[in-house]
Design a protein around this motif. Structure first.
Motif, short mmCIF file in Angstrom:
data_model
loop_
_atom_site.label_atom_id
_atom_site.label_comp_id
_atom_site.label_asym_id
_atom_site.label_seq_id
_atom_site.Cartn_x
_atom_site.Cartn_y
_atom_site.Cartn_z
N THR A 160 -4.37 -3.38 -1.20
CA THR A 160 -5.16 -3.57 -0.24
C THR A 160 -5.33 -4.81 0.37
OG1 THR A 160 -6.72 -2.14 -1.76
CG2 THR A 160 -7.89 -3.06 0.26
N ARG A 161 -5.23 -5.94 -0.09
CA ARG A 161 -5.25 -7.33 0.18
C ARG A 161 -3.96 -7.51 1.38
NH1 ARG A 161 -7.69 -11.41 -2.20
NH2 ARG A 161 -8.75 -11.09 -4.05
N GLN A 162 -2.88 -6.62 0.83
CA GLN A 162 -1.86 -6.80 2.06
C GLN A 162 -2.17 -6.13 3.14
OE1 GLN A 162 1.50 -5.27 -0.50
NE2 GLN A 162 2.01 -7.16 -1.46
N TRP A 163 -2.57 -5.08 3.23
CA TRP A 163 -2.92 -4.06 4.51
C TRP A 163 -4.04 -5.10 5.28
CZ3 TRP A 163 -8.04 -2.58 5.23
CH2 TRP A 163 -8.14 -1.86 6.39
N LEU A 164 -5.00 -5.46 4.42
CA LEU A 164 -6.07 -6.27 5.28
C LEU A 164 -5.44 -7.58 5.90
CD1 LEU A 164 -8.79 -6.95 6.19
CD2 LEU A 164 -9.37 -7.86 3.97
N GLN A 165 -4.54 -8.31 5.52
CA GLN A 165 -3.75 -9.36 5.90
C GLN A 165 -3.06 -9.03 7.12
OE1 GLN A 165 -3.80 -12.89 4.79
NE2 GLN A 165 -2.87 -13.17 6.84
N LYS A 166 -2.56 -7.83 6.90
CA LYS A 166 -1.52 -7.72 8.04
C LYS A 166 -2.41 -7.09 9.18
CE LYS A 166 2.22 -5.46 10.05
NZ LYS A 166 3.21 -6.59 10.41
N LEU A 167 -3.46 -6.47 9.13
CA LEU A 167 -4.62 -6.17 10.26
C LEU A 167 -5.10 -7.41 10.99
CD1 LEU A 167 -6.60 -2.84 9.01
CD2 LEU A 167 -4.36 -3.12 10.41
N ILE A 168 -5.31 -8.35 10.12
CA ILE A 168 -5.78 -9.88 10.44
C ILE A 168 -4.76 -10.29 11.36
CG2 ILE A 168 -6.86 -11.96 9.69
CD1 ILE A 168 -8.66 -9.64 9.49
N GLU A 169 -3.62 -10.45 10.92
CA GLU A 169 -2.49 -11.07 11.56
C GLU A 169 -2.25 -10.44 12.93
OE1 GLU A 169 0.99 -10.90 9.15
OE2 GLU A 169 0.14 -12.31 7.60
N ILE A 170 -2.41 -9.00 13.15
CA ILE A 170 -2.22 -8.54 14.36
C ILE A 170 -3.14 -8.88 15.16
CG2 ILE A 170 -2.33 -6.26 15.32
CD1 ILE A 170 -0.76 -5.02 12.62
N ILE A 171 -4.55 -8.62 14.68
CA ILE A 171 -5.74 -9.21 15.50
C ILE A 171 -5.37 -10.61 16.15
CG2 ILE A 171 -8.16 -9.59 15.55
CD1 ILE A 171 -8.45 -7.31 13.73
N VAL A 172 -4.97 -11.60 15.29
CA VAL A 172 -4.84 -12.83 15.69
C VAL A 172 -3.86 -12.97 16.63
CG1 VAL A 172 -3.95 -15.21 15.04
CG2 VAL A 172 -5.56 -13.95 13.79
N SER A 173 -2.62 -12.28 16.51
CA SER A 173 -1.61 -12.32 17.25
C SER A 173 -1.77 -11.57 18.70
CB SER A 173 -0.11 -12.05 16.70
OG SER A 173 -0.09 -10.60 16.30
N GLY A 174 -2.22 -10.40 18.39
CA GLY A 174 -2.49 -9.52 19.58
C GLY A 174 -3.57 -10.17 20.71
N ALA A 175 -4.42 -10.90 19.94
CA ALA A 175 -5.50 -11.62 20.97
C ALA A 175 -4.82 -12.79 21.79
CB ALA A 175 -6.56 -12.06 19.94
N ALA A 176 -3.79 -13.37 21.38
CA ALA A 176 -3.06 -14.53 22.06
C ALA A 176 -2.07 -13.93 23.08
CB ALA A 176 -2.29 -15.01 20.82
N ILE A 177 -1.94 -12.78 23.12
CA ILE A 177 -1.26 -11.81 24.26
C ILE A 177 -1.87 -12.13 25.71
CG2 ILE A 177 0.11 -9.87 25.23
CD1 ILE A 177 0.28 -9.01 22.38
N GLY A 194 -11.61 0.72 0.42
CA GLY A 194 -11.11 2.14 0.73
C GLY A 194 -12.24 3.23 1.26
N ASP A 195 -13.50 2.69 0.59
CA ASP A 195 -14.46 3.61 1.04
C ASP A 195 -14.79 3.58 2.48
OD1 ASP A 195 -14.74 4.87 -1.42
OD2 ASP A 195 -16.40 3.28 -2.03
N LYS A 196 -15.30 2.22 2.92
CA LYS A 196 -15.35 1.92 4.09
C LYS A 196 -14.04 2.41 5.50
CE LYS A 196 -19.24 -0.09 3.39
NZ LYS A 196 -20.38 0.83 3.55
N THR A 197 -12.95 2.40 5.08
CA THR A 197 -11.93 2.89 5.99
C THR A 197 -11.56 4.05 5.85
OG1 THR A 197 -10.37 1.90 4.34
CG2 THR A 197 -11.24 0.38 5.89
N ASN A 198 -11.94 4.86 4.87
CA ASN A 198 -11.49 6.08 4.41
C ASN A 198 -9.80 6.28 4.32
OD1 ASN A 198 -11.78 8.92 4.05
ND2 ASN A 198 -11.21 9.47 6.26
N ARG A 199 -9.63 5.16 3.35
CA ARG A 199 -8.17 5.19 2.84
C ARG A 199 -8.08 5.20 1.38
NH1 ARG A 199 -8.36 5.86 7.50
NH2 ARG A 199 -7.39 4.93 9.08
N ASP A 200 -6.85 5.51 0.64
CA ASP A 200 -6.86 5.78 -0.65
C ASP A 200 -5.84 4.67 -0.98
OD1 ASP A 200 -6.98 6.65 -3.12
OD2 ASP A 200 -5.42 7.95 -2.76
N PHE A 201 -6.33 3.25 -1.07
CA PHE A 201 -5.38 2.32 -1.65
C PHE A 201 -5.04 2.26 -3.06
CE2 PHE A 201 -7.96 0.38 2.01
CZ PHE A 201 -6.86 0.17 2.86
N GLN A 202 -3.80 1.97 -3.47
CA GLN A 202 -3.27 2.05 -4.54
C GLN A 202 -4.25 1.19 -5.70
OE1 GLN A 202 0.74 1.58 -4.20
NE2 GLN A 202 1.18 3.53 -3.31
#
Length: 97
Positions: A80-97, A67-75
């Motif tokens: 936070t785990r769900q948020w990070l997992q989602k971003l990793i999935e996007i990077i993985v799938s986006g890189a395959a395009i 939260g500190d490193k991203t300037n986000r107020d996670f509950q």
């Protein structure tokens, strides 16, 4: 645990891309991850993906540091785990395009 020491590439992604994404004109963190996936080198992406996945496996998950490193107020850790997992999935799938 200091995430900057253990996960330097991931922390750099947080600080350089996510931290002030709204000020850079991005509508969401997901949009930032998509942009990162198509603009960064395969080496940079692979390091962020690798470190993100490793961080998700940590039993003592440093969600407040993230939260500190991203300037986000996670509950909580789960949010936070769900948020990070989602971003990793996007990077993985986006890189395959």
């Amino acid at each position: 645990m200091n995430i900057k020491d253990q996960y330097p590439n991931l922390t750099n992604f947080f600080e350089a891309y996510i931290h002030e994404a709204d000020l850079d004109g991005f509508a969401s963190d997901e949009e930032v991850a998509q942009q990162y996936a198509v603009t960064e080198s395969s080496f940079a992406r692979s390091r962020v993906i690798e470190q993100g996945r490793a961080l998700l496996l940590e039993s003592s998950f440093p969600w407040e540091q993230i939260g500190d490193k991203t300037n986000r107020d996670f509950q909580d850790e789960q949010n936070t785990r769900q948020w990070l997992q989602k971003l990793i999935e996007i990077i993985v799938s986006g890189a395959a395009i």
